[in-house]
Design an enzyme around this catalytic site. Structure first.
Site, mmCIF file in Angstrom:
data_model
loop_
_atom_site.group_PDB
_atom_site.id
_atom_site.type_symbol
_atom_site.label_atom_id
_atom_site.label_comp_id
_atom_site.label_asym_id
_atom_site.label_seq_id
_atom_site.Cartn_x
_atom_site.Cartn_y
_atom_site.Cartn_z
ATOM 1 C CE1 TYR A 116 -3.392 2.699 0.167
ATOM 2 C CE2 TYR A 116 -2.972 2.937 2.517
ATOM 3 C CZ TYR A 116 -3.609 3.355 1.373
ATOM 4 O OH TYR A 116 -4.467 4.440 1.417
ATOM 5 C CG ASP A 156 -3.997 1.752 -3.750
ATOM 6 O OD1 ASP A 156 -3.470 2.364 -4.703
ATOM 7 O OD2 ASP A 156 -4.908 2.232 -3.065
ATOM 8 C CG HIS A 260 -9.472 0.308 -4.417
ATOM 9 N ND1 HIS A 260 -8.329 0.619 -5.138
ATOM 10 C CD2 HIS A 260 -9.586 1.260 -3.446
ATOM 11 C CE1 HIS A 260 -7.767 1.713 -4.633
ATOM 12 N NE2 HIS A 260 -8.516 2.118 -3.609
#
Length: 268
Positions: A116, A156, A260
């Site tokens: 992340y 991500d 998402h």
């Protein structure tokens, strides 16, 4: 091997989302064919994550998680059908290893990682933090790409690599997530002749998207005005075996359990 990556936007919210209608993350986990699911933005302590995912763990999933030292922030995890041979949290960074932004797990000759990467805002400390993370993680990626095993880093990335990865790229050229220096940084490690391949892009060449993040606001989801920032990058040993890739986009706005969508790749 089927691997899915998903930013859950808070695991406790994801498992509760429309639970009365048998929707949300837990029903999705019961239906998925994935062998490994990489989670980002868990935003919970390890105990809270265990509680939220208890039904899935009782059904046989194994959990490895890295929570953030800041309550309610970040957090990454690995859900897997079989127990990992080894788990590592962080990448050797004094600043970021306790931030819940990176975790690796080994399964025989395969290493999977959940990332992340920080989001930013130009001209603020958040962007400075993102830039520091990029510098440290880039050095680690270079070493990771030289490992004599199959490696995939999912997550991500908070950066759209090319113009095909953002619907409104012209309106974002000066915004964090599509800055020239961020895109150039991605190109150092991903692409032809680099250590890693963007397997979703390679399986969907030359087309916009497929996007996996849409703002909750306005008609972004309905108009498919999204960003492709949820990536699976694999080293050459694994990338050549990527046979299919799909974004599991919800059929309607109100059926989403995160902003998402899961990104799923099958490796032959």
């Amino acid at each position: 091997m089927i691997i899915t990556s998903i930013n859950v936007n808070g695991v406790r919210a994801a498992v509760k989302q429309r639970s009365e209608e048998n929707l949300g993350m837990l029903p999705w986990l019961r239906e998925t064919k994935a062998d490994v699911v990489l989670l980002q933005e868990v935003r919970a302590t390890h105990k809270q994550t265990l509680t939220a995912l208890a039904p899935a763990l009782e059904e046989g999933w194994h959990l490895a998680a890295a929570e953030s030292s800041t309550a309610g922030r970040n957090g990454v995890a690995v859900l897997s059908r079989s127990e990992p041979d080894a788990v590592r949290i962080g990448f050797g960074s004094e600043e970021f290893d306790h931030a819940g932004r990176y975790i690796e797990a080994d399964f025989e000759d395969l290493t999977v990682a959940s990332l992340y990467l920080p989001s930013g805002d130009v001209g603020t400390e958040r962007q400075d933090e993102k830039d520091r993370f990029r510098a440290e993680f880039g050095a680690y990626l270079a070493k990771l790409g030289r490992r004599r095993r199959e490696v995939v880093v999912c997550g991500d990335w908070n950066i759209g690599h090319t113009e095909l990865d953002i619907k409104n790229w012209k309106g974002n050229v000066k915004n964090s997530g599509f800055l020239p220096e961020e895109r150039a940084w991605m190109s150092e490690y991903i692409g032809e002749g680099r250590a890693f391949k963007d397997v979703v892009r390679d399986l969907h060449p030359g087309v916009p998207g497929p996007y996996a993040w849409w703002s909750w606001r306005g008609k972004a989801f309905d108009n498919d005005s999204g960003w492709r920032i949820d990536l699976q990058i694999a080293n050459n040993a694994l990338a050549k075996r990527a046979s299919s890739a799909v974004v599991e986009r919800a059929d309607a706005y109100n059926l989403r359990w995160s902003d998402h969508a899961p990104v799923t790749v099958e490796y032959a």
